[in-house]
Design a protein around this motif. Structure first.
Motif, PDB file in Angstrom:
ATOM      1  N   PHE A  17       0.777  -1.224  -0.028  1.00 30.32           N
ATOM      2  CA  PHE A  17      -0.075   0.171   0.168  1.00 30.32           C
ATOM      3  C   PHE A  17       0.922   1.352   0.008  1.00 30.32           C
ATOM      4  O   PHE A  17       0.606   2.270  -0.783  1.00 30.32           O
ATOM      5  N   TYR A  18       1.883   1.282   0.901  1.00 29.15           N
ATOM      6  CA  TYR A  18       2.806   2.532   0.873  1.00 29.15           C
ATOM      7  C   TYR A  18       3.913   2.716  -0.189  1.00 29.15           C
ATOM      8  O   TYR A  18       4.207   3.811  -0.250  1.00 29.15           O
ATOM      9  N   SER A  19       4.030   1.606  -0.689  1.00 29.19           N
ATOM     10  CA  SER A  19       4.826   1.803  -1.789  1.00 29.19           C
ATOM     11  C   SER A  19       4.263   2.515  -3.273  1.00 29.19           C
ATOM     12  O   SER A  19       5.176   2.797  -4.138  1.00 29.19           O
ATOM     13  N   GLN A  20       2.902   2.314  -3.198  1.00 30.49           N
ATOM     14  CA  GLN A  20       2.232   2.897  -4.201  1.00 30.49           C
ATOM     15  C   GLN A  20       1.924   4.400  -3.830  1.00 30.49           C
ATOM     16  O   GLN A  20       2.312   4.906  -2.725  1.00 30.49           O
ATOM     17  N   ASP A  21       1.018   5.153  -4.761  1.00 27.18           N
ATOM     18  CA  ASP A  21       0.613   6.264  -4.479  1.00 27.18           C
ATOM     19  C   ASP A  21      -0.490   6.024  -3.344  1.00 27.18           C
ATOM     20  O   ASP A  21      -1.509   5.522  -3.612  1.00 27.18           O
ATOM     21  N   SER A  22      -0.182   6.869  -2.274  1.00 28.51           N
ATOM     22  CA  SER A  22      -0.875   6.697  -0.954  1.00 28.51           C
ATOM     23  C   SER A  22      -2.095   7.873  -0.837  1.00 28.51           C
ATOM     24  O   SER A  22      -2.420   8.220   0.253  1.00 28.51           O
ATOM     25  N   ASN A  23      -2.686   7.899  -2.082  1.00 30.98           N
ATOM     26  CA  ASN A  23      -3.785   8.962  -2.284  1.00 30.98           C
ATOM     27  C   ASN A  23      -5.081   7.932  -1.834  1.00 30.98           C
ATOM     28  O   ASN A  23      -5.678   7.311  -2.698  1.00 30.98           O
ATOM     29  N   LEU A  24      -5.525   8.073  -0.588  1.00 26.15           N
ATOM     30  CA  LEU A  24      -6.749   7.160  -0.380  1.00 26.15           C
ATOM     31  C   LEU A  24      -7.842   7.600  -0.951  1.00 26.15           C
ATOM     32  O   LEU A  24      -8.336   8.672  -1.051  1.00 26.15           O
ATOM     33  N   ASN A  25      -8.449   6.586  -1.374  1.00 28.76           N
ATOM     34  CA  ASN A  25      -9.740   6.741  -2.018  1.00 28.76           C
ATOM     35  C   ASN A  25     -11.004   5.918  -1.318  1.00 28.76           C
ATOM     36  O   ASN A  25     -12.018   6.409  -1.536  1.00 28.76           O
ATOM     37  N   PHE A  26     -10.705   5.305  -0.303  1.00 32.17           N
ATOM     38  CA  PHE A  26     -11.828   4.594   0.545  1.00 32.17           C
ATOM     39  C   PHE A  26     -11.219   4.497   2.077  1.00 32.17           C
ATOM     40  O   PHE A  26      -9.979   3.979   2.221  1.00 32.17           O
ATOM     41  N   ILE A  27     -12.133   4.759   2.831  1.00 27.41           N
ATOM     42  CA  ILE A  27     -11.929   4.334   4.307  1.00 27.41           C
ATOM     43  C   ILE A  27     -13.239   3.778   4.843  1.00 27.41           C
ATOM     44  O   ILE A  27     -14.164   4.447   4.549  1.00 27.41           O
ATOM     45  N   ARG A  28     -12.937   2.808   5.513  1.00 28.15           N
ATOM     46  CA  ARG A  28     -14.359   2.186   6.285  1.00 28.15           C
ATOM     47  C   ARG A  28     -14.002   2.180   7.896  1.00 28.15           C
ATOM     48  O   ARG A  28     -12.664   1.669   7.896  1.00 28.15           O
ATOM     49  N   LEU A  29     -14.891   2.401   8.598  1.00 31.18           N
ATOM     50  CA  LEU A  29     -14.709   2.276   9.976  1.00 31.18           C
ATOM     51  C   LEU A  29     -16.007   1.430  10.409  1.00 31.18           C
ATOM     52  O   LEU A  29     -17.231   1.588   9.826  1.00 31.18           O
ATOM     53  N   ILE A  45     -16.060   6.420   4.101  1.00 32.35           N
ATOM     54  CA  ILE A  45     -15.622   7.593   3.320  1.00 32.35           C
ATOM     55  C   ILE A  45     -14.896   7.471   1.901  1.00 32.35           C
ATOM     56  O   ILE A  45     -14.085   6.591   1.841  1.00 32.35           O
ATOM     57  N   ASN A  46     -15.642   7.806   0.893  1.00 30.87           N
ATOM     58  CA  ASN A  46     -15.369   7.469  -0.428  1.00 30.87           C
ATOM     59  C   ASN A  46     -14.858   8.747  -1.312  1.00 30.87           C
ATOM     60  O   ASN A  46     -15.545   9.788  -1.139  1.00 30.87           O
ATOM     61  N   LYS A  47     -13.874   8.894  -2.316  1.00 36.30           N
ATOM     62  CA  LYS A  47     -13.495   9.832  -2.846  1.00 36.30           C
ATOM     63  C   LYS A  47     -14.503  10.063  -4.124  1.00 36.30           C
ATOM     64  O   LYS A  47     -15.052   9.041  -4.623  1.00 36.30           O
ATOM     65  N   ASP A  48     -14.778  11.231  -4.275  1.00 35.81           N
ATOM     66  CA  ASP A  48     -16.219  11.703  -5.128  1.00 35.81           C
ATOM     67  C   ASP A  48     -15.680  11.036  -6.387  1.00 35.81           C
ATOM     68  O   ASP A  48     -16.450  10.320  -7.086  1.00 35.81           O
ATOM     69  N   SER A  49     -14.559  11.452  -6.996  1.00 36.26           N
ATOM     70  CA  SER A  49     -13.992  11.008  -8.358  1.00 36.26           C
ATOM     71  C   SER A  49     -12.675  11.021  -8.407  1.00 36.26           C
ATOM     72  O   SER A  49     -12.389  11.870  -7.588  1.00 36.26           O
ATOM     73  N   PRO A  50     -11.651  10.409  -9.346  1.00 37.07           N
ATOM     74  CA  PRO A  50     -10.245  10.664  -9.162  1.00 37.07           C
ATOM     75  C   PRO A  50      -9.864  11.991  -9.369  1.00 37.07           C
ATOM     76  O   PRO A  50      -8.714  12.481  -9.212  1.00 37.07           O
ATOM     77  N   ASN A  51     -10.529  12.927  -9.976  1.00 37.49           N
ATOM     78  CA  ASN A  51     -10.197  14.140 -10.421  1.00 37.49           C
ATOM     79  C   ASN A  51     -10.542  15.370  -9.267  1.00 37.49           C
ATOM     80  O   ASN A  51     -10.311  16.341  -9.731  1.00 37.49           O
ATOM     81  N   LYS A  52     -11.526  14.876  -8.362  1.00 37.70           N
ATOM     82  CA  LYS A  52     -12.117  15.981  -7.560  1.00 37.70           C
ATOM     83  C   LYS A  52     -11.459  15.685  -6.167  1.00 37.70           C
ATOM     84  O   LYS A  52     -10.977  14.584  -5.849  1.00 37.70           O
ATOM     85  N   ASN A  53     -11.568  16.894  -5.340  1.00 35.55           N
ATOM     86  CA  ASN A  53     -10.964  16.617  -3.828  1.00 35.55           C
ATOM     87  C   ASN A  53     -12.172  16.613  -3.052  1.00 35.55           C
ATOM     88  O   ASN A  53     -11.883  16.864  -1.734  1.00 35.55           O
ATOM     89  N   HIS A  54     -13.213  16.231  -3.460  1.00 26.72           N
ATOM     90  CA  HIS A  54     -14.264  16.144  -2.202  1.00 26.72           C
ATOM     91  C   HIS A  54     -14.454  14.655  -1.977  1.00 26.72           C
ATOM     92  O   HIS A  54     -14.449  13.631  -2.828  1.00 26.72           O
ATOM     93  N   PHE A  55     -15.084  14.133  -0.808  1.00 27.44           N
ATOM     94  CA  PHE A  55     -15.183  12.801  -0.153  1.00 27.44           C
ATOM     95  C   PHE A  55     -16.585  12.829   0.163  1.00 27.44           C
ATOM     96  O   PHE A  55     -16.994  13.851   0.760  1.00 27.44           O
TER      97      PHE A  55
END
Length: 155
Positions: A17-29, A45-55
């Motif tokens: 995970f950390y050896s790749q781009d660690s731009n998180l797109n998904f988190i779940r509790l 918590i999901n990223k809206d889309s790859p090009n947007k900065n909203h979750f």
């Protein structure tokens, strides 16, 4: 032996995970308590889309479902906190408790693929800020804050 294999798996997934781009797109509790039937809580918590900065945040409990968006700043703070969690600290503590709770955090930098990492703690409590689980507890509290909840809301 089980803990040894679990730690090897966690370390290999974390390294991947950390050896790749660690731009998180998904988190779940995910939280549940074995003695309380309606205690299940899932926070996504999901990223809206790859090009947007909203979750988008989805909070699902036995009583309700809520959805809303958060800014990238909160996600960056959460990402930094998740990176601080050490897989070896998660397996360091071994607590036995009857009818305890299970708290799991999973996250990924990919919508699809094998880059998902999961940390699971049994019987997490607010006093774990003084144990090896302190970084895990910090992330749980951050996710709960984003979901407009508190640790005391976990039944």
């Amino acid at each position: 032996m089980r803990y040894f294999l679990t730690s090897i798996l966690i370390l290999s997934f974390t390294t991947n995970f950390y050896s790749q781009d660690s731009n998180l797109n998904f988190i779940r509790l995910s939280y549940s308590h074995s003695a309380i039937s309606e205690s299940k809580i899932d926070i996504f918590i999901n990223k809206d889309s790859p090009n947007k900065n909203h979750f988008f945040v989805s909070v699902i409990t036995s009583e309700s479902q809520k959805k809303y968006s958060i800014e990238n700043k909160k996600m960056l703070e959460l990402k930094e906190a998740i990176i601080k969690i050490s897989p070896s600290d998660i397996i360091k503590e071994n607590r036995m408790c009857l009818d305890g709770s299970d708290t799991e955090i999973s996250f990924s930098n990919s919508v699809v693929g094998n880059t998902e990492v999961k940390y699971s703690v049994h019987c997490l409590s607010s006093q774990d800020d003084k144990t090896a689980w302190k970084d895990f507890l910090n992330v749980v509290n951050m996710i709960l804050d984003i979901a407009k909840m508190k640790f005391t809301d976990l039944k």
